[in-house]
Enzyme design. Sequence first.
Site, PDB file in Angstrom:
ATOM      1  N   THR A 555      69.703 -60.378  -6.620  1.00  0.00           N
ATOM      2  CA  THR A 555      70.252 -61.331  -7.417  1.00  0.00           C
ATOM      3  C   THR A 555      69.283 -61.693  -8.773  1.00  0.00           C
ATOM      4  OG1 THR A 555      71.116 -62.226  -5.629  1.00  0.00           O
ATOM      5  CG2 THR A 555      71.188 -63.985  -7.523  1.00  0.00           C
ATOM      6  N   HIS A 582      78.323 -60.054 -10.960  1.00  0.00           N
ATOM      7  CA  HIS A 582      78.520 -61.051  -9.487  1.00  0.00           C
ATOM      8  C   HIS A 582      79.771 -60.030  -8.576  1.00  0.00           C
ATOM      9  CE1 HIS A 582      79.470 -63.818  -6.838  1.00  0.00           C
ATOM     10  NE2 HIS A 582      80.566 -63.866  -6.845  1.00  0.00           N
TER      11      HIS A 582
END
Length: 609
Positions: A555, A582
């Site tokens: 992330t 994402h």
Amino acid sequence: MASKKREIQLQAVINNQSLWDEMMQNKGLTELGEAAIRDSLPLFLHEYYHLLVIDVYQAWCGPCKAMQTLFRKLKNELNEDELLHFAVAEADSIVTLQPFRDKCEPVFLFSVNGTIVAKIQGANAPLVNQKIITLVNEERKIAAGEMVRPQYHEIAFVDSDSEDAGEPSYESIDQMYTIVIIKPDAVTARKVQEIKEKIIKAGFVIEAEDKKPLTEEQVKHFYSQIVDQPDFEDFVSFMTRNLSYILVVSQGKEKQPYWDDSEVNSETESKEPWDEQEEMAKPLRMKSKSLQQYLEIQQISQFCDVEENITNTKFIEVLIPDFKKIRGIKFEKILALLRPALFNERTEDVLNKIQDEGFKILLQRQIVLSEEEAKTLCKEYENKDYFGSVIENMTSGPSLALVLVRQNGLGYWKQLIGPSNVEEAKEYLPESLCAQFAIEGLPINQLYGSDSLEDAEREIQYFFPPQHTVALIKPHVTQEQREDIMKLIKETGFDITQMKEILLTEKEAEKIYFKIKGKEFYKDVLDILAEGTSLVMILTKWNAVLDWRRLMGPTDPEEARLLSPDSIRAQFGKNILQNAVHGASTMEEAMETIGRMFEDFIPENLEEN
């Protein structure tokens, strides 16, 4: 010196029309001796020869290495240095060999005294072996006065794929292309494969293809004739926010593709009978139809926009920038399988060899075959005495299933692995993978490959059932970076099944980020998404959820650059919020998000677990 040259070079290299003509004309040593020395060609090309075996190859794959051992063996065993010779000829560089270009299997020609008397397609070692021995024995009998030389009829070089070998070949000085853009609505409705199949059936050739959203520049370039229309800006917005499918089509080797007006959809209404005069005129009308007219007859023209008679490739390159590099290249996906014994003993060696031969391994998984699955894959051995033991071995442990891709992959893989049984491979093709990776006590080839592209598609679907996931490219990513990310997505085997560009308002964002709606940082996420439009995609492949997460990387882009430097977030992420992309964490989350964002989407062949 000459005998040493023959030892070193088994096959003469013929790579231009001039050398081919000299070879076939049987010119004497006095005429060509200096050229032989200058070009370092074997002396036999400039002497009177009797039998010449020519391996006609494609530049992209080179001569058939597997057959060279057989030729060397025959050369030694027959001991006919003055009678038997070998050569390789590059089809791409020799005009005479044009009918053999773009084939996925080798062709072997047999020349007796400058006349091509036989042709064998494919690396069929036993057949080539028998043909050479037969022709050598004939020459021996002729030399001994035991038989009269046959009156050979020279083999005509025609395209083996052509239905009518009597038609003269046609080659345009300026190649003409047609661009077909399959519209976003048709892509969403899954009409692409149907349209492609109809185009191919009509005799056209798909030279290049791509699925992507068009840029504003590309839309204005292709649709320049309607730029003055009042709703053109809305049209540009639609085309740049959704997936289109681009085809570059040529007329192939025929002057005009040929089809029958009766080839319309079965759903169309029956026509009135044609009178005799119309029936006589029908072939003339058919041969004059363009691709646009054909699509109209097939009732699929409403799904496509067509631009015909393009000779300037720069026009095409606006839509497909690397068109000159990729046109005509056929990258084919196949299923390959390492049977249990080979998988257990030499997996790494086999995988290294596969990659050394230019294949890319798109997917791989271990699988224990059921008895029914094993019998399907081993059907060719069902009449053999050892069939029972083969099935027992195939179900004894895990096999390794692979999805491989390569230019002309199907034919190359067949040539590479060799015959289906070890005895034949060791005798005729000892350099084949069948011979190299034989397992003691097991009589069959320990490598399996699809028999056809249709079989490959079906087998890949079976062993690697597709899974869907959702992917998001965030607003801070530039247009150029978007294109780079989409290229990475395609290169790693994903299909972009659906896509839309959208401004993610709070209501829309909740459809994707519903799992973190109550988190403290959720407002920051909404602020980032409000900066501009995002690209939302459905990605499809086997193991899609996990593979997409792996491709995205950690992330935090800083962490990604340390742990996964080739990942998308490592390359394009700025910080933990502006981290480029994402994706869903689980299959359940992926399907729920897809259901919210793409309400009309109906998954096909979805993997159950």
